[in-house]
Scaffold this motif. Sequence first.
Motif, short mmCIF file in Angstrom:
data_model
loop_
_atom_site.label_atom_id
_atom_site.label_comp_id
_atom_site.label_asym_id
_atom_site.label_seq_id
_atom_site.Cartn_x
_atom_site.Cartn_y
_atom_site.Cartn_z
N MET A 1 19.44 79.43 -89.25
CA MET A 1 18.07 79.41 -88.77
C MET A 1 18.09 79.69 -87.26
O MET A 1 18.88 79.11 -86.54
CB MET A 1 17.46 78.03 -89.06
CG MET A 1 16.00 77.93 -88.67
SD MET A 1 15.25 76.32 -89.04
CE MET A 1 15.01 76.45 -90.79
N ASN A 2 17.21 80.55 -86.82
CA ASN A 2 17.17 80.88 -85.40
C ASN A 2 16.19 79.98 -84.65
O ASN A 2 15.47 79.18 -85.25
CB ASN A 2 16.86 82.36 -85.19
CG ASN A 2 15.46 82.73 -85.63
OD1 ASN A 2 14.54 81.93 -85.62
ND2 ASN A 2 15.28 83.99 -86.02
N HIS A 3 16.17 80.14 -83.34
CA HIS A 3 15.33 79.29 -82.49
C HIS A 3 13.85 79.36 -82.86
O HIS A 3 13.17 78.35 -82.89
CB HIS A 3 15.52 79.68 -81.02
CG HIS A 3 15.07 81.08 -80.73
ND1 HIS A 3 15.83 82.18 -81.05
CD2 HIS A 3 13.92 81.55 -80.21
CE1 HIS A 3 15.17 83.27 -80.72
NE2 HIS A 3 14.01 82.91 -80.20
N ALA A 4 13.35 80.57 -83.14
CA ALA A 4 11.92 80.72 -83.48
C ALA A 4 11.61 80.02 -84.79
O ALA A 4 10.56 79.37 -84.92
CB ALA A 4 11.54 82.20 -83.53
N ALA A 5 12.50 80.13 -85.76
CA ALA A 5 12.27 79.48 -87.05
C ALA A 5 12.27 77.96 -86.91
O ALA A 5 11.48 77.27 -87.57
CB ALA A 5 13.32 79.93 -88.07
N VAL A 6 13.14 77.43 -86.05
CA VAL A 6 13.19 75.98 -85.83
C VAL A 6 11.87 75.51 -85.21
O VAL A 6 11.28 74.51 -85.64
CB VAL A 6 14.39 75.59 -84.95
CG1 VAL A 6 14.29 74.14 -84.48
CG2 VAL A 6 15.69 75.81 -85.69
N ASN B 1 7.35 83.05 -82.44
CA ASN B 1 8.05 84.13 -83.12
C ASN B 1 8.30 85.34 -82.22
O ASN B 1 9.12 86.19 -82.54
CB ASN B 1 7.31 84.55 -84.39
CG ASN B 1 7.53 83.58 -85.52
OD1 ASN B 1 8.55 82.92 -85.61
ND2 ASN B 1 6.54 83.46 -86.39
N SER C 1 12.52 85.35 -77.39
CA SER C 1 13.97 85.50 -77.54
C SER C 1 14.62 84.18 -77.16
O SER C 1 13.98 83.31 -76.53
CB SER C 1 14.49 86.61 -76.62
OG SER C 1 14.43 86.18 -75.26
N ALA C 2 15.86 84.03 -77.51
CA ALA C 2 16.58 82.81 -77.14
C ALA C 2 16.62 82.65 -75.63
O ALA C 2 16.50 81.53 -75.11
CB ALA C 2 17.98 82.82 -77.74
N ASP C 3 16.77 83.74 -74.90
CA ASP C 3 16.80 83.68 -73.44
C ASP C 3 15.48 83.21 -72.85
O ASP C 3 15.45 82.58 -71.79
CB ASP C 3 17.18 85.03 -72.85
CG ASP C 3 18.63 85.41 -73.11
OD1 ASP C 3 19.45 84.51 -73.38
OD2 ASP C 3 18.94 86.62 -73.05
#
Length: 168
Positions: free
Chosen positions: A1-6, A119, A122-124
């Motif tokens: 799971m990526n940051h946006a999904a969390v 959504n 970005s992670a940055d």
Amino acid sequence: MNHAAVLADAFGRIKEVVHDTLDDIPAPALTYRVDSDANTIAWLIWHLTRVQDDHVAGVAGSEQIWTADGWNERFALPFDDGAIGYGQSSSDVAAVTTGADLLRDYHDAVYAKTVAYVNSLSADDLDRVVDENWEPPVTLGVRLVSVVSDDLQHAGQAAYVRGVFDRA
């Protein structure tokens, strides 16, 4: 799971509690107070949604949907359009007598805008400083987690009040 999904999942959990609290709620429950100065379900859900709208719009650099989409006019509350509930009095809490459908619809609109925003990140992006008034300065990631934390607490309070009302 990526940051946006969390993040989207976390905001979705708030939405679930809001819906569970408002589903089939009797009108008197919305303004029920466990004591004379306690927060009501209507105020708690309005407040948590206003905080989310205000804070997400602030970090996104967009207008709050409260004013952009006319929710302020639909609610017709006796507050300044910038009010989000901080520092309000017991009588201010009592002034929020909004029905469940309007509360749910406003929350859903804010949720949709919030999820679209997270959504797009970005992670940055989460490391970007959004508030230098604190030590250490607040990053976007910390601000979003703060909103989730605050909103979940208020949603839980609303659910608790609903339970107390249902048992009374």
